[in-house]
Design a protein around this motif. Structure first.
Motif: not given
Length: 199
Positions: A13, A105, A148-149
């Protein structure tokens, strides 16, 4: 697969907010962590056991970090259909362990280009490995969970707690939809930037 057990996760990330808590939750529930570069260092510094991606691939990160996760030992472990005996046999034959979770991310391209930066420097901020991992995980949502978040970490942990460290198919599908939406917006932003007349 209706309920997917989470046993092995790849974490990579840019925004590391909330990641130590998520990673600790996973480790406390027996999940193996694999990670890259700065994410791996942060997890190791937090005292969490984490396997470097280079140990999985047998190949170092190269080209200044441009190539880290683009390797069959990573992507076969993401793209294998766990309901397909032939896929599972191939993983076993090639000694590739499957992944169950991709938590990625993307580089903040919008922030990068909002700064005074020449075109070549801006292009270096285009994420390649991240979207590739996310797309692979989202495509294979029947056998994978993709996150993804950071906003979805709490719901993901609640999902695992509610299903004995398993993730339901509706949750995985919802995350796949969100993933493709985010990647689409990311690519549109890059295309808009590269198409500008003032560069």
């Amino acid at each position: 697969m209706e309920l997917l057990p989470i046993r092995r996760a790849l974490l990579s990330v840019t925004d590391k907010s909330g990641l130590p808590e998520l990673a600790r939750f996973l480790v406390d529930n027996g999940v193996e962590l694999v990670s890259t570069g700065g994410t791996r260092k942060m997890l190791a510094d937090a005292g969490l056991p984490v396997t470097p991606v280079s140990q999985v691939t047998g190949f170092p990160e190269i080209l200044g970090g441009r190539v880290k996760t683009l390797h069959p030992c990573i992507h076969a472990g993401i793209l294998a259909d766990k309901d397909n005996p032939d896929h599972l046999a191939t993983l076993e034959d090639k000694k590739i362990a499957p992944f169950d979770l991709i938590c990625v991310n993307l580089y903040n391209f919008a922030q990068a280009v909002s700064q005074t930066m020449d075109l070549k420097s801006a292009v270096e901020q285009i994420d390649i490995g991240g979207p590739t991992l996310l797309r692979a995980g989202a495509k294979n949502f029947h056998s994978m969970t993709v996150l993804p978040d950071i906003a979805d970490y709490p719901a993901f942990m609640q999902e695992l707690s509610a299903h004995d460290m398993k993730v339901s198919l509706p949750f995985r599908r919802a995350m796949a939809v969100k993933t493709f939406s985010l990647i689409s917006a990311y690519d549109r932003m890059i295309a808009d930037y590269l198409g500008r007349d003032d560069l």
